[in-house]
Design a protein around this motif. Structure first.
Motif, PDB file in Angstrom:
ATOM      1  N   LYS A   1       0.556  -5.599  -9.654  1.00  0.00           N
ATOM      2  CA  LYS A   1      -0.151  -4.329  -9.851  1.00  0.00           C
ATOM      3  C   LYS A   1      -1.430  -4.539 -10.644  1.00  0.00           C
ATOM      4  CE  LYS A   1       0.279   0.238 -11.976  1.00  0.00           C
ATOM      5  NZ  LYS A   1       1.120   1.130 -12.811  1.00  0.00           N
ATOM      6  N   SER A   2      -1.356  -5.325 -11.702  1.00  0.00           N
ATOM      7  CA  SER A   2      -2.529  -5.580 -12.530  1.00  0.00           C
ATOM      8  C   SER A   2      -3.613  -6.319 -11.755  1.00  0.00           C
ATOM      9  CB  SER A   2      -2.123  -6.385 -13.767  1.00  0.00           C
ATOM     10  OG  SER A   2      -3.256  -6.764 -14.531  1.00  0.00           O
TER      11      SER A   2
ATOM     12  N   SER B   1      -5.075  -4.054  -8.925  1.00  0.00           N
ATOM     13  CA  SER B   1      -5.925  -3.001  -9.473  1.00  0.00           C
ATOM     14  C   SER B   1      -7.290  -3.535  -9.883  1.00  0.00           C
ATOM     15  CB  SER B   1      -5.241  -2.344 -10.684  1.00  0.00           C
ATOM     16  OG  SER B   1      -4.051  -1.697 -10.304  1.00  0.00           O
TER      17      SER B   1
ATOM     18  N   SER C   1       0.833  -1.199   0.000  1.00  0.00           N
ATOM     19  CA  SER C   1       0.000   0.000   0.000  1.00  0.00           C
ATOM     20  C   SER C   1       0.870   1.251   0.000  1.00  0.00           C
ATOM     21  CB  SER C   1      -0.907   0.016   1.234  1.00  0.00           C
ATOM     22  OG  SER C   1      -0.128  -0.116   2.422  1.00  0.00           O
ATOM     23  N   ARG C   2       0.276   2.332  -0.439  1.00  0.00           N
ATOM     24  CA  ARG C   2       0.953   3.617  -0.368  1.00  0.00           C
ATOM     25  C   ARG C   2       0.967   4.125   1.073  1.00  0.00           C
ATOM     26  NH1 ARG C   2      -2.211   6.169  -5.644  1.00  0.00           N
ATOM     27  NH2 ARG C   2      -1.081   4.935  -7.238  1.00  0.00           N
TER      28      ARG C   2
ATOM     29  N   GLN D   1      -6.384   0.383  -2.895  1.00  0.00           N
ATOM     30  CA  GLN D   1      -5.065  -0.094  -2.496  1.00  0.00           C
ATOM     31  C   GLN D   1      -4.173  -0.220  -3.710  1.00  0.00           C
ATOM     32  OE1 GLN D   1      -5.203  -3.732  -0.216  1.00  0.00           O
ATOM     33  NE2 GLN D   1      -3.010  -4.104  -0.393  1.00  0.00           N
ATOM     34  N   HIS D   2      -2.951   0.321  -3.616  1.00  0.00           N
ATOM     35  CA  HIS D   2      -2.015   0.313  -4.731  1.00  0.00           C
ATOM     36  C   HIS D   2      -0.649  -0.149  -4.230  1.00  0.00           C
ATOM     37  CE1 HIS D   2      -5.127   3.343  -5.578  1.00  0.00           C
ATOM     38  NE2 HIS D   2      -4.999   2.965  -6.833  1.00  0.00           N
ATOM     39  N   CYS D   3      -0.093  -1.173  -4.864  1.00  0.00           N
ATOM     40  CA  CYS D   3       1.210  -1.672  -4.441  1.00  0.00           C
ATOM     41  C   CYS D   3       2.314  -0.711  -4.888  1.00  0.00           C
ATOM     42  CB  CYS D   3       1.457  -3.072  -4.988  1.00  0.00           C
ATOM     43  SG  CYS D   3       1.430  -3.222  -6.789  1.00  0.00           S
TER      44      CYS D   3
ATOM     45  N   GLU E   1      -2.484   4.687   2.597  1.00  0.00           N
ATOM     46  CA  GLU E   1      -3.504   3.687   2.307  1.00  0.00           C
ATOM     47  C   GLU E   1      -3.466   2.541   3.318  1.00  0.00           C
ATOM     48  OE1 GLU E   1      -3.684   4.012  -2.586  1.00  0.00           O
ATOM     49  OE2 GLU E   1      -2.549   2.392  -1.623  1.00  0.00           O
TER      50      GLU E   1
ATOM     51  N   SER F   1      -9.159  -4.174  -6.295  1.00  0.00           N
ATOM     52  CA  SER F   1      -9.252  -3.160  -5.256  1.00  0.00           C
ATOM     53  C   SER F   1      -9.128  -1.773  -5.870  1.00  0.00           C
ATOM     54  CB  SER F   1      -8.143  -3.349  -4.210  1.00  0.00           C
ATOM     55  OG  SER F   1      -8.169  -2.295  -3.268  1.00  0.00           O
ATOM     56  N   ARG F   2      -9.991  -0.874  -5.434  1.00  0.00           N
ATOM     57  CA  ARG F   2      -9.929   0.499  -5.902  1.00  0.00           C
ATOM     58  C   ARG F   2      -9.225   1.417  -4.906  1.00  0.00           C
ATOM     59  NH1 ARG F   2     -16.052   1.548  -8.359  1.00  0.00           N
ATOM     60  NH2 ARG F   2     -15.973  -0.097  -9.963  1.00  0.00           N
TER      61      ARG F   2
END
Length: 237
Positions: free
Chosen positions: A209-210, A213, A162-163, A219-221, A166, A216-217
């Motif tokens: 990442k794909s 994505s 997560s960022r 959470q971003h690795c 996040e 989850s809307r």
């Protein structure tokens, strides 16, 4: 010229993977003191990662700490003893799944600061150094305002769930958290797009990442550090 470059790259990649052992510490906490802060699958996340690394090679040194055994002193000692045992041709891996706050991962009875992890990794002679973290705000471990530069230690890679602003998501009904589920899939070979039985950093990032994505809307690795895009992370024989 292209053929020469290809063979040079192939030789470099083989040099990165031959005779290497992985020294790993996997930590997962689902059961914290009391019940208010308990999680569902984080301990199993660590068990799954530990099993994956052990299945890859009987020669790897893989340590596992979960729940009440993952005290601050136990984790610190395990990291220190394991990572300093690695030689210059080896790789070290730290995996954590559990609660995170900005600046630390939450062990059973205390906070494991990012700085203490990095200090121990910095003392290791290992060739490549990898941190996988499935915890809220994990992206906060990035230094230099999020950008790697010439002062960032070489061959150190963080792959974070997560960022820095996040939360990481569990995946109810599944045996693993979302990030870890896709991380395990990728390392098992789903990310190996060229089918050479080597999962590299860029392959793993692209795959996870794909998948994340698509599921989850919020959470971003994050992959960060000073390393080659084609750093080998898993080699299957």
């Amino acid at each position: 010229m292209k053929r020469i470059l290809f063979f040079l790259f192939a030789a470099w990649l083989m040099a990165q993977t031959v005779d290497a052992r992985i020294y790993a510490v996997c930590v997962g906490l689902s059961d914290y003191p009391g019940t208010r802060n308990d999680l569902t699958v984080s301990a199993n996340d660590a068990r799954s990662m530990s099993k994956l690394l052990k299945d890859n090679s009987a020669g790897h040194e893989v340590k596992l700490l979960t729940n009440q055994n993952a005290t601050l002193s136990n984790v610190r000692n395990m990291i220190y003893n394991t990572f300093l045992a690695a030689g210059p041709n080896d790789d070290i891996v730290f995996y954590f799944s559990g609660h995170g706050i900005r600046g630390s991962f939450v062990c059973y009875n205390g906070m494991l600061t990012y700085s203490s992890i990095l200090a121990t990794m910095g003392r290791s002679r290992a060739r490549n150094k990898v941190i996988y973290a499935d915890a809220c705000y994990a992206g906060d471990i990035r230094q230099n305002r999020g950008r790697a530069n010439s002062r960032t230690p070489k061959n150190v890679m963080f792959f974070l769930s997560s960022r820095s602003n996040e939360r990481s998501q569990e995946w109810y009904g599944h045996p693993n958290s979302k990030f870890t589920a896709f991380l395990l899939e990728g390392l098992r070979g789903a990310a190996d797009t060229d089918r050479n039985r080597i999962v590299t950093a860029i392959e793993l990032y692209t795959y996870v990442k794909s998948r994340l994505s698509a599921n989850s809307r919020i959470q971003h690795c994050v992959m960060w550090g000073n390393f080659e895009r084609h750093m080998p992370l898993m080699r299957w024989r």
